[in-house]
Design an enzyme around this catalytic site. Structure first.
Site, PDB file in Angstrom:
ATOM      1  N   GLU A  76     -14.922 -53.556 -57.830  1.00  0.00           N
ATOM      2  CA  GLU A  76     -13.962 -52.843 -56.989  1.00  0.00           C
ATOM      3  C   GLU A  76     -13.592 -53.656 -55.751  1.00  0.00           C
ATOM      4  OE1 GLU A  76     -12.390 -50.355 -58.043  1.00  0.00           O
ATOM      5  OE2 GLU A  76     -13.655 -49.934 -59.786  1.00  0.00           O
ATOM      6  N   HIS A  92     -10.674 -55.870 -56.405  1.00  0.00           N
ATOM      7  CA  HIS A  92      -9.376 -55.211 -56.221  1.00  0.00           C
ATOM      8  C   HIS A  92      -8.978 -55.216 -54.749  1.00  0.00           C
ATOM      9  CE1 HIS A  92      -8.606 -53.847 -60.249  1.00  0.00           C
ATOM     10  NE2 HIS A  92      -9.694 -53.089 -60.321  1.00  0.00           N
ATOM     11  N   HIS A 132      -7.871 -58.562 -53.455  1.00  0.00           N
ATOM     12  CA  HIS A 132      -6.534 -58.894 -53.975  1.00  0.00           C
ATOM     13  C   HIS A 132      -5.473 -58.350 -53.017  1.00  0.00           C
ATOM     14  CE1 HIS A 132      -3.631 -58.828 -57.696  1.00  0.00           C
ATOM     15  NE2 HIS A 132      -3.321 -59.767 -56.836  1.00  0.00           N
TER      16      HIS A 132
END
Length: 677
Positions: free
Chosen positions: A450, A453, A456
């Site tokens: 997670e 993510h 990113h």
């Protein structure tokens, strides 16, 4: 950012957290301490309530109505502006401003409706989601809005003056109009809008229902396993599969009860699939899968043409047993604080980025145990904020996920960069008086996943919100900011770092003694993933095939019958009677007809790891290249071009397949070492 400035930043922003467990060898860093202790409950009587995520209106549920009205007023003004302006870069900038204004309200509301502990906040947020969603669907078929964009794309002289990113964003917006049915006559456009709005309701109903626990009378299951489940009066509540339990009966009962068919949810799923197919046909596609795969690396849907003692609830457990992976042996080395320290160290070495704990302002977070992290680059300064909602609480979904609250963008209005805000949601146990929160290996890996993510979103620096790092839940004109094929690459790549000894050795310390996790235990952990790795890959293929069948041509049979057929064809373990796994398949909402992207992303992540990081997972040059070639662009660059830029070659289909297969190759040295010991 100089060392002096960083120190001032820490002193100004970082809260002081008590560390109630002392390590004999080392001490927790500030970010480790922030997660390894319960925060002092703050008296906020004299502090101004800044509202959720710093939005002043959201200090109360009524604020959602205020923010919704303002967003819709701004939307009308921006639509008028874009429709009356001559074609040019301002057309795309105004479209993106329109998208951003709606997303900032809708995405925040999407999160609050599922995560806020106060029902009044959840209800107000859900109302906002419906209102904004309805407007978005109407905009998707607004002929005047589409014409303004078409005038730009048809004007070759003006188009030639746009930079590549702006042209790409304009094309993405036009693509969204096309798949929404802009080409239809007025009557059919209205029908498309009705279907979209109906799908919003069905999506929400299915998503919420897929995460609700099932319950059964205590008298229906053996008393000696009651202690493994939550209780509610005379009922047992089962909210998951308990896949890591060493008790065979616990795993079986959890599987059978959690997956027991719910007739209302079954009806919802059947209607959802019918509506998706009807919509796809209406706008000119053979099936919903054909519509969904436009603009992806896959392009078009694919065609589909063990031990008898092993049952569907067994593989996750036995993959650990065969390599002596007892979670309780690992957990003392994986305190939540030490794992956060490890992530901080990894990001610093790869990207020059630090994660710093801050005290949130009064009213900024929705629960006392939510932590706020500032992401700070050594030269670029503050990149954005991550809110960590990590701990279990009543009525909180039992799922690990990432929410985009606000995407990054260059604001033409102010000249400033709009910093991204994201939430990471896990369901971890709370720290106790005697120990911090201790993670199992799978929990630790999920945390790294997670956080991939989140980073990113943080490391992308896109000019337009429409192409920011991770998908927004309600992006106007609905395109994912980055192609779904690519969305899981940053998170899956983090799983490789999470099981590499050179990385793990930097943070995995026993919370009491400070002793490092032995290398042999890390090796066994890595190998345990390969024991049932082929079965897991087969399972992902089964899920992908099932997803495609659900979204292909109508089958005129129940979703359970389709599941039985696909499971027999693509998976080696039998279907369990009176279960309906598809009702827990929440990815049908966000990844409908695109679930294959998990395998696609895993293949890309595997290639990136093996070619760029396996020799030195802490290599700064490779970290910078990864950010430059893959993370920075969001959806502003074709996914395959990003992959080619990172690998410096054009991968073939054979490369993708080989990447998945070679991940399953066992390390015989580890196997022999364990056998002899």
């Amino acid at each position: 950012m100089s060392a002096c400035k960083r120190l001032l930043y820490i002193v100004k922003h970082r809260g002081i957290w008590p560390s109630i467990w002392r390590r004999n060898v080392t001490t927790w860093s500030p970010v480790g301490a922030a997660f390894n202790a319960k925060p002092h409950r703050r008296l906020e009587l004299f502090e101004k309530n800044v509202g959720l995520f710093g939005v002043p209106e959201l200090s109360s549920p009524a604020g959602f109505e205020v923010t919704t009205k303002r967003a819709l007023k701004d939307t009308r003004e921006l639509v008028d502006k874009v429709c009356s302006s001559p074609p040019g870069a301002v057309t795309v900038e105004t479209f993106d401003q329109l998208s951003d204004g709606l997303c900032k309200v809708a995405d925040l509301a999407d999160f609050v409706k599922v995560a806020h502990p106060d029902p009044s906040f959840r209800e107000a947020a859900e109302k906002t989601c419906i209102e904004i969603g309805t407007v978005v669907e109407k905009l998707n078929t607004n002929v005047d809005l589409c014409r303004s964009l078409k005038n730009l794309l048809d004007n070759k002289e003006v188009l030639a003056q746009l930079d590549p990113e702006t042209r790409k964003v304009a094309e993405l917006f036009m693509f969204d109009f096309a798949i929404s049915g802009i080409h239809l006559d007025e009557k059919l456009r209205k029908e498309a809008v009705k279907l979209h709005v109906k799908l919003l309701d069905l999506n929400n109903e299915f998503l919420m229902g897929s995460h609700l626990p099932n319950r059964i009378a205590k008298s229906a299951i053996p008393e000696h396993i009651h202690c493994h489940f939550a209780t509610e009066g005379s009922f047992i509540q089962i909210g998951g599969l308990h896949a890591e339990s060493s008790n065979d009966l616990v795993r079986e009962v959890a599987y059978r009860i959690f997956l027991y068919p719910n007739s209302d949810l079954m009806e919802c799923l059947e209607e959802l699939l019918k509506c998706r197919n009807k919509l796809a046909k209406l706008v000119g596609y053979e099936s919903y899968a054909h519509r969904a795969l436009q603009g992806t690396m896959a392009k078009t849907p694919g065609k589909y043409a063990s031990s008898p003692e092993l049952m569907p609830w067994d593989p996750p457990y036995f993959s650990g047993v065969l390599y002596n992976i007892e979670p309780s042996l690992y957990s003392p080395y994986f305190s939540l604080g030490s794992c956060m320290e490890g992530l901080n160290s990894l990001f610093t070495q790869l990207y020059g980025v630090s994660i710093m704990s801050e005290h949130p302002s009064a009213g900024e977070v929705w629960n006392d145990d939510v932590r706020k992290l500032a992401v700070v680059h050594e030269t670029e300064g503050l990149l954005g904020y991550i809110y960590c909602d990590f701990f279990h609480r009543a009525n909180k979904p039992h799922q690990d996920c990432h929410f985009t609250i606000r995407g990054g963008r260059q604001c033409q209005e102010s000249g400033q960069y709009q910093l991204p805000l994201v939430v990471l949601m896990l369901s971890l146990p709370h720290p106790t008086k005697s120990a911090p929160t201790l993670l199992t290996p799978s929990m630790m890996e999920n945390l790294f996943h997670e956080m991939g993510h989140a980073m990113h979103s943080m490391l992308g620096r896109t000019r337009y919100q429409h192409t920011t790092g991770q998908p927004c839940s309600s992006d106007i004109l609905r395109v994912e900011p980055c192609a779904t094929d690519f969305a899981e690459v940053p998170s899956i790549l983090m799983e490789y770092f999470a099981t590499d000894y050179r990385v793990v050795n930097q943070f995995a310390r026993h919370y009491q003694t400070g002793q490092p996790l032995p290398q042999s235990m890390v090796a066994r952990l890595c190998e345990s993933k390969k024991v049932c790795g082929a079965a897991d890959t087969q399972l992902q293929i089964f899920y992908s095939a099932l997803d495609q069948m659900y979204h292909g041509k109508p089958q005129n049979r129940s979703t359970t019958d389709i599941l039985k057929d696909m499971q027999q064809k693509f998976y080696g373990l039998p279907y369990t009677p009176n279960t309906a796994w598809q009702l827990r398949f929440s990815h049908l909402i966000g990844y409908g007809a695109k679930y294959y992207s998990y395998l696609m992303s895993r293949a890309v992540a595997s290639m990136v790891w093996k070619q760029c990081f396996v020799q030195d997972p802490l290599n700064r040059d490779m970290g910078e290249r990864y950010r430059r070639e893959m993370l920075a662009h969001g959806g502003g660059k074709e996914p395959m071009l990003m992959v080619e830029g990172m690998l410096q070659r054009q991968p073939t289909i054979e490369d993708f397949v080989d990447a998945l297969v070679t991940d399953l190759n066992p390390d015989f040295e580890t196997f022999i070492m364990d056998s002899t010991s």
